[in-house]
Scaffold this active site. Sequence first.
Site, PDB file in Angstrom:
ATOM      1  N   GLU A   1       6.100  61.601  -8.203  1.00 36.80           N
ATOM      2  CA  GLU A   1       5.779  61.419  -6.796  1.00 36.80           C
ATOM      3  C   GLU A   1       6.015  59.984  -6.349  1.00 36.80           C
ATOM      4  OE1 GLU A   1       3.363  64.743  -8.533  1.00 36.80           O
ATOM      5  OE2 GLU A   1       3.843  62.675  -9.082  1.00 36.80           O
TER       6      GLU A   1
ATOM      7  N   PRO B   1       8.763  63.817 -26.305  1.00 37.41           N
ATOM      8  CA  PRO B   1       7.646  64.653 -25.830  1.00 37.41           C
ATOM      9  C   PRO B   1       7.240  64.285 -24.409  1.00 37.41           C
ATOM     10  CG  PRO B   1       7.130  63.575 -27.928  1.00 37.41           C
ATOM     11  CD  PRO B   1       8.380  62.957 -27.415  1.00 37.41           C
TER      12      PRO B   1
ATOM     13  N   PRO C   1      15.541  68.641 -13.220  1.00 36.34           N
ATOM     14  CA  PRO C   1      16.771  68.252 -13.911  1.00 36.34           C
ATOM     15  C   PRO C   1      17.556  67.151 -13.217  1.00 36.34           C
ATOM     16  CG  PRO C   1      17.209  70.178 -12.591  1.00 36.34           C
ATOM     17  CD  PRO C   1      15.736  69.843 -12.383  1.00 36.34           C
TER      18      PRO C   1
ATOM     19  N   GLU D   1      17.233  63.882 -12.637  1.00 38.28           N
ATOM     20  CA  GLU D   1      17.477  62.595 -13.290  1.00 38.28           C
ATOM     21  C   GLU D   1      18.580  62.717 -14.329  1.00 38.28           C
ATOM     22  OE1 GLU D   1      14.972  58.941 -15.438  1.00 38.28           O
ATOM     23  OE2 GLU D   1      13.981  60.850 -15.000  1.00 38.28           O
TER      24      GLU D   1
END
Length: 431
Positions: free
Chosen positions: A65, A270, A339, A341
């Site tokens: 955000e 992760p 997706p 980026e």
Amino acid sequence: MTLPTGLTLYRLLMRAAAPLATPLLMLRTRAGKEDPGRRNERLGRPTFPRPPGQLVWLHGASVGESLVLASLVSEFAAAQPELRFLVTTGTMTSARLMARRLPPVARHQYLPIDTLSAVRGFLDYWKPDLAVFAESELWPNLVIETAARDIPMALVNARMNDRSLTSWNKRPDSARYLLGCFDWIGAADSRTRDGLENLTGKAITLAGNLKLEARAETADPETLAGIRRTISDRPVWLAASTHPGEEAIVLHAHALTLKTHPDALLILAPRHPERGDEVARLIDKQGFRFVRRSEGDAPSPDHQIWLADTLGEMPLWYGAAPAALIAGSLLPGIGGHNPIEASQAGTAVLSGEHTASFDDLYAVYRQHKAMITVDSAASIASALERVWGHRGPAIKLARAAITEASGGAMATSLAALEALLAGGKGTEIAP
């Protein structure tokens, strides 16, 4: 409008819990979850003076955000240079990101905790002329107290998955009250628009997804060059933002890949780096040779996995890998991750089928044949063969999908915010 019973009980509960705020913040500080030098901001006690003139306050929960808000601030400031901006977020990672990304006309503060004293202290001090909330983090006291001051309010890039909408529908009176505080709501996708219209009984603007127009953070060129030198010409792939249960599938896929590409390298990132020890144990149990980024190690040619258990370095990994599995999508219950980026970095996108949180976006990706859908370790290994063999989806197709899916979200949202700032609370803006 009478406050619903659920919100009344919430406010009473938060009033009773207020004395615990300081000790709880101290515990979070010791656990590394709060900035010790800025803890007072969480109590509604600002750390720098309010700038003169009109002030636009924007709030987003965390990193995703805050990237949207940084782009929105830049566009707003270019259109109206006399404005000043305050951006609030709730995490230390987003605070570090804002320090790098915000223009000089904007400052970052931590969001006050949702007690009446903290919220009122924050609002009394800053006296914003416009309040802009991003996506779906609506703290009741913050929303109610902002509306009570007749501050014009907007909810931009509103995004809710089916689970969120179901939760809101269980408390329809509270949902209608909180959403009714906003003078304009711009939905990021048709699912959110339809769900909010059902909740509120009002027309909601389908503005488009601002994340598709937000400028992604770029990797440091020198650091990225060093990583590329380390990897050299090895076939490499990235498993980005994995969740529990997904690492086992990813490791199986890598084991299959090593049979045909013995020098292949997996960068395993992760979603929550604090799971690094847990993921490291799983990798070790499977018998892979690996190193951990958190320990400052870089892989040698003998290492098969690079465990990227650090915060804020995803741009580096997207810049280093020609193929990326966007995780959170292999198993039900998470809803996938963005997706964009990866595509902006020139990385081919692989994704599982469970993408409910980004259905509109992935639908356009699939329509443009801009991604590869996978559902098992074997299909991941097969997809990697396609990408490494230059038979994967072209990056230009992904960028075309992004342009189509955005729907002019930035222009639509900015026009609404400018109208609210000029007209004040109650300004009518056509959906």
